[in-house]
Each structure stands twice: as C-alpha cells, then as structure tokens.
Design a protein around this motif. Sequence first.
Motif, PDB file in Angstrom:
ATOM      1  N   LEU A 177       4.231  -6.360  -0.257  1.00 22.76           N
ATOM      2  CA  LEU A 177       3.025  -5.493  -0.010  1.00 22.76           C
ATOM      3  C   LEU A 177       1.438  -5.792   0.283  1.00 22.76           C
ATOM      4  O   LEU A 177       1.203  -5.498   1.265  1.00 22.76           O
ATOM      5  CB  LEU A 177       2.937  -3.918  -0.306  1.00 22.76           C
ATOM      6  CG  LEU A 177       2.567  -2.751  -0.096  1.00 22.76           C
ATOM      7  CD1 LEU A 177       2.674  -2.698   1.409  1.00 22.76           C
ATOM      8  CD2 LEU A 177       1.951  -1.720  -0.869  1.00 22.76           C
ATOM      9  N   ALA A 178       1.393  -6.580  -1.108  1.00 26.78           N
ATOM     10  CA  ALA A 178       0.057  -6.924  -1.161  1.00 26.78           C
ATOM     11  C   ALA A 178       0.257  -7.840   0.357  1.00 26.78           C
ATOM     12  O   ALA A 178      -1.061  -8.362   0.890  1.00 26.78           O
ATOM     13  CB  ALA A 178      -0.080  -7.900  -2.174  1.00 26.78           C
ATOM     14  N   LEU A 179       0.723  -8.723   1.426  1.00 25.23           N
ATOM     15  CA  LEU A 179       1.465 -10.276   1.662  1.00 25.23           C
ATOM     16  C   LEU A 179       1.328  -8.924   2.780  1.00 25.23           C
ATOM     17  O   LEU A 179       0.146  -9.666   3.958  1.00 25.23           O
ATOM     18  CB  LEU A 179       2.255 -11.083   1.494  1.00 25.23           C
ATOM     19  CG  LEU A 179       2.577 -12.545   2.556  1.00 25.23           C
ATOM     20  CD1 LEU A 179       1.671 -13.090   2.478  1.00 25.23           C
ATOM     21  CD2 LEU A 179       3.724 -12.484   1.887  1.00 25.23           C
ATOM     22  N   ALA A 180       1.989  -8.386   2.897  1.00 21.09           N
ATOM     23  CA  ALA A 180       2.628  -8.055   4.228  1.00 21.09           C
ATOM     24  C   ALA A 180       0.872  -7.128   5.091  1.00 21.09           C
ATOM     25  O   ALA A 180       0.339  -6.804   6.350  1.00 21.09           O
ATOM     26  CB  ALA A 180       3.438  -6.466   4.513  1.00 21.09           C
ATOM     27  N   THR A 181      -0.288  -6.199   3.943  1.00 14.33           N
ATOM     28  CA  THR A 181      -1.313  -5.990   3.867  1.00 14.33           C
ATOM     29  C   THR A 181      -1.809  -6.553   4.597  1.00 14.33           C
ATOM     30  O   THR A 181      -2.527  -6.261   5.816  1.00 14.33           O
ATOM     31  CB  THR A 181      -1.370  -4.888   2.979  1.00 14.33           C
ATOM     32  OG1 THR A 181      -0.636  -4.159   2.364  1.00 14.33           O
ATOM     33  CG2 THR A 181      -2.948  -4.367   3.149  1.00 14.33           C
ATOM     34  N   ARG A 182      -2.171  -7.613   4.215  1.00 17.56           N
ATOM     35  CA  ARG A 182      -3.192  -8.869   4.360  1.00 17.56           C
ATOM     36  C   ARG A 182      -2.394  -9.808   5.551  1.00 17.56           C
ATOM     37  O   ARG A 182      -3.808  -9.743   6.619  1.00 17.56           O
ATOM     38  CB  ARG A 182      -3.193  -9.600   3.495  1.00 17.56           C
ATOM     39  CG  ARG A 182      -4.021  -9.313   2.161  1.00 17.56           C
ATOM     40  CD  ARG A 182      -4.414 -10.258   1.244  1.00 17.56           C
ATOM     41  NE  ARG A 182      -5.020  -9.824   0.020  1.00 17.56           N
ATOM     42  CZ  ARG A 182      -5.680 -10.543  -1.150  1.00 17.56           C
ATOM     43  NH1 ARG A 182      -5.524 -12.462  -0.862  1.00 17.56           N
ATOM     44  NH2 ARG A 182      -6.298 -10.246  -1.749  1.00 17.56           N
ATOM     45  N   MET A 183      -1.015  -9.505   6.214  1.00 18.26           N
ATOM     46  CA  MET A 183      -0.802 -10.094   7.048  1.00 18.26           C
ATOM     47  C   MET A 183      -1.252  -9.220   8.024  1.00 18.26           C
ATOM     48  O   MET A 183      -1.764  -9.470   9.309  1.00 18.26           O
ATOM     49  CB  MET A 183       0.372 -10.532   7.088  1.00 18.26           C
ATOM     50  CG  MET A 183       1.146 -11.781   6.705  1.00 18.26           C
ATOM     51  SD  MET A 183       3.020 -11.068   6.175  1.00 18.26           S
ATOM     52  CE  MET A 183       3.594 -11.775   7.758  1.00 18.26           C
ATOM     53  N   ARG A 184      -1.295  -8.149   7.630  1.00 17.42           N
ATOM     54  CA  ARG A 184      -1.359  -7.215   8.741  1.00 17.42           C
ATOM     55  C   ARG A 184      -2.789  -6.926   9.261  1.00 17.42           C
ATOM     56  O   ARG A 184      -3.480  -6.898  10.506  1.00 17.42           O
ATOM     57  CB  ARG A 184      -0.922  -5.817   8.106  1.00 17.42           C
ATOM     58  CG  ARG A 184      -0.854  -4.507   9.706  1.00 17.42           C
ATOM     59  CD  ARG A 184      -0.234  -5.183  10.827  1.00 17.42           C
ATOM     60  NE  ARG A 184      -0.559  -4.251  12.103  1.00 17.42           N
ATOM     61  CZ  ARG A 184      -0.707  -4.570  12.952  1.00 17.42           C
ATOM     62  NH1 ARG A 184      -0.330  -6.219  13.252  1.00 17.42           N
ATOM     63  NH2 ARG A 184      -1.557  -4.314  14.422  1.00 17.42           N
TER      64      ARG A 184
END
Length: 145
Positions: free
Chosen positions: A44-51
């Motif tokens: 989730l942290a990676l998906a959030t930063r990517m978004r």
Amino acid sequence: MALIILPVTLVTAGGAALINAWLAWRIGTVRRTAAVSIGDGGNLALATRMRAQANFVENAPFIIILIGLIEFAQGSSIWLWAVSAVFLIARVGHALGMEGLRYGRMVGTIVTMLLLVVLGIYAVLLPFHDAPRTQIELPIESLRG
C-alpha cells in the motif's frame, strides 16, 4: 548577467523537476525496503507513492505549459510568480497528504484543479482581449532554413 527569457516558467519547470525527483526517490526507498522491483507488489505504501507521482506527472505539464505561454504572451508578472509558488507548494502538500498529512491531498487537488481551470480559461480568452498586441513577423527567407 544575461537576460533570462521566461523566468517564471524556468523556475516553475525547475521546481517541478525537483519535486518529481523527490517523488521518484520516495518510491525508490519503499521499493528497496519492500524488495519490489516492478509494480507495487500489493504494498500500500508503494502504491500510494506511485500514485502521488503519477498524479503529479498528469498535471504538472499542463500548468507549466500554461504558465509558459501566458508569460510568453504577456511577460513575467507577480501573479504568475504567485501561481507558480502556490502550484509547487500544493503539489508537495498533495504528495504528503497521500500519506496522511491532514488536508494535504484535498488542498493539493483543489488548488491544482482551480489553477488548471483558471489558467486554461485565461489562456483561451487572452488572444481575444482588446489590449495592445505585438506580433512577431518573420521574413519568409528565415523559415526556409
């Protein structure tokens, strides 16, 4: 010192490049920690930063182009400097808001959308304004290269 053409645009583009590098670096830190090389791996942290970075990349070019064209048409102005600063601050706030900074995401989104609409409308109406205009005339020979 040489004359700088489009200084507001230059500073805005430079600031946007630095923000984009910061956003990419933040993605890289989570990728290393989570050992995810492609995609978000369900993190989730990676998906959030990517978004957050993707959202930046989706919006920044339009703002920079609009600032640049308006500055080219009218020259540098205090209000364009203010627009630039507000935009860059809003985008940092948006990225931090994606990870919990209270109101950061909402304010960043609203400010970006308002600037897109206001600058877009301004750019569309600018050629029709009855202020004096300067046209650049190029001799035909200069176009033939």
